[in-house]
Design an enzyme around this catalytic site. Structure first.
Site, PDB file in Angstrom:
ATOM      1  N   SER A 209     -39.005  14.062 -14.871  1.00 40.79           N
ATOM      2  CA  SER A 209     -38.206  15.132 -15.458  1.00 40.79           C
ATOM      3  C   SER A 209     -38.501  15.277 -16.947  1.00 40.79           C
ATOM      4  O   SER A 209     -38.720  16.387 -17.449  1.00 40.79           O
ATOM      5  CB  SER A 209     -36.718  14.836 -15.233  1.00 40.79           C
ATOM      6  OG  SER A 209     -35.909  15.773 -15.886  1.00 40.79           O
TER       7      SER A 209
ATOM      8  N   SER B 271     -37.284  22.736 -19.566  1.00 42.00           N
ATOM      9  CA  SER B 271     -36.294  21.928 -18.864  1.00 42.00           C
ATOM     10  C   SER B 271     -36.807  21.618 -17.465  1.00 42.00           C
ATOM     11  O   SER B 271     -37.558  22.411 -16.881  1.00 42.00           O
ATOM     12  CB  SER B 271     -34.953  22.674 -18.778  1.00 42.00           C
ATOM     13  OG  SER B 271     -33.953  21.849 -18.217  1.00 42.00           O
ATOM     14  N   ASP B 272     -36.421  20.476 -16.953  1.00 44.10           N
ATOM     15  CA  ASP B 272     -36.815  20.108 -15.599  1.00 44.10           C
ATOM     16  C   ASP B 272     -35.745  19.193 -15.014  1.00 44.10           C
ATOM     17  O   ASP B 272     -35.021  18.526 -15.754  1.00 44.10           O
ATOM     18  CB  ASP B 272     -38.169  19.391 -15.587  1.00 44.10           C
ATOM     19  CG  ASP B 272     -38.708  19.262 -14.175  1.00 44.10           C
ATOM     20  OD1 ASP B 272     -39.192  20.270 -13.639  1.00 44.10           O
ATOM     21  OD2 ASP B 272     -38.602  18.171 -13.588  1.00 44.10           O
ATOM     22  N   GLN B 273     -35.681  19.185 -13.691  1.00 46.09           N
ATOM     23  CA  GLN B 273     -34.696  18.342 -13.018  1.00 46.09           C
ATOM     24  C   GLN B 273     -35.328  17.632 -11.830  1.00 46.09           C
ATOM     25  O   GLN B 273     -36.075  18.231 -11.053  1.00 46.09           O
ATOM     26  CB  GLN B 273     -33.523  19.182 -12.519  1.00 46.09           C
ATOM     27  CG  GLN B 273     -32.406  18.362 -11.898  1.00 46.09           C
ATOM     28  CD  GLN B 273     -31.262  19.245 -11.454  1.00 46.09           C
ATOM     29  OE1 GLN B 273     -31.373  19.941 -10.464  1.00 46.09           O
ATOM     30  NE2 GLN B 273     -30.160  19.218 -12.192  1.00 46.09           N
TER      31      GLN B 273
ATOM     32  N   SER C  75     -33.826  17.141 -17.848  1.00 43.24           N
ATOM     33  CA  SER C  75     -34.440  16.947 -19.157  1.00 43.24           C
ATOM     34  C   SER C  75     -34.537  18.257 -19.910  1.00 43.24           C
ATOM     35  O   SER C  75     -34.624  19.329 -19.311  1.00 43.24           O
ATOM     36  CB  SER C  75     -35.827  16.331 -19.003  1.00 43.24           C
ATOM     37  OG  SER C  75     -35.718  15.031 -18.494  1.00 43.24           O
TER      38      SER C  75
END
Length: 191
Positions: free
Chosen positions: A45, A68-70, A105
């Site tokens: 992330s 952004s990442d998950q 993130s």
């Protein structure tokens, strides 16, 4: 004033960012999201949020790029987007009655200064015991195939959860607005 750019193709992140009532551009970073060998969910992330921001940066001078990442993990297994109905069924069967930790993130890159602010927001989610009928009914109504953990907590997915624990409910949806607002304020933007 710096241009705000969301480095994402996610409609959920776009909706969340629009809550700030600021103009922004959207640019899909089109990166390879394949995990590296032995990479942990939290690290994936963090890396991908950074890669998204830096991939979009050459297209925007004097801008604030939001990457952004998950990802999530449960019992040391990485949980990602299911992408298909069949995968979502398997994912929810696996997550039934278990606790998963979601990692969202954020990377805010100032392309003028080349400085980045970064963080990871953890969120704990306990899934209810789910039977096949509940899973099928939910998936047919919500179709959360592009959602990590096959759950849209901002919609009907909340009914699949026993509890959620975290500092920012928007992190679970995909963009931690509390942290992002602080980062934007650090860049001199009054929200």
């Amino acid at each position: 004033m710096l241009t705000i750019v969301l480095a994402s193709s996610s409609p959920y992140r776009r909706e969340l960012l629009s809550r700030f009532k600021l103009p922004f551009d959207v640019f899909s970073p089109d990166i390879d999201e394949t995990p590296h060998m032995d990479e942990k969910a939290k690290d994936i992330s963090f890396r991908l949020a950074r890669e998204k921001a830096f991939k979009v940066a050459p297209h925007y001078a004097n801008s604030l790029i939001i990457g952004s990442d998950q990802t999530a993990e449960c019992q040391n297994q990485i949980i990602e987007k299911p992408n298909t109905h069949e995968n979502a069924v398997k994912q929810l069967q696996f997550l039934s009655g278990k606790i998963a930790t979601f990692y969202t993130s954020l990377c805010l890159l100032n392309t003028k200064t080349q400085q980045a602010q970064e963080c990871v927001v953890d969120f704990e989610v306990k899934y209810k015991k789910l039977n096949h009928k509940i899973i099928e009914s939910y998936l047919l109504k919500e179709q959360p195939y592009n959602c990590v953990g096959s759950v849209m907590s901002e919609g009907l997915g909340i009914t699949l959860l026993e509890y959620i624990k975290g500092e920012d409910p928007t992190a679970l949806i995909g963009l931690p607005l509390i942290r992002l607002s602080n980062m934007l304020e650090n860049e001199g933007l009054a929200l």
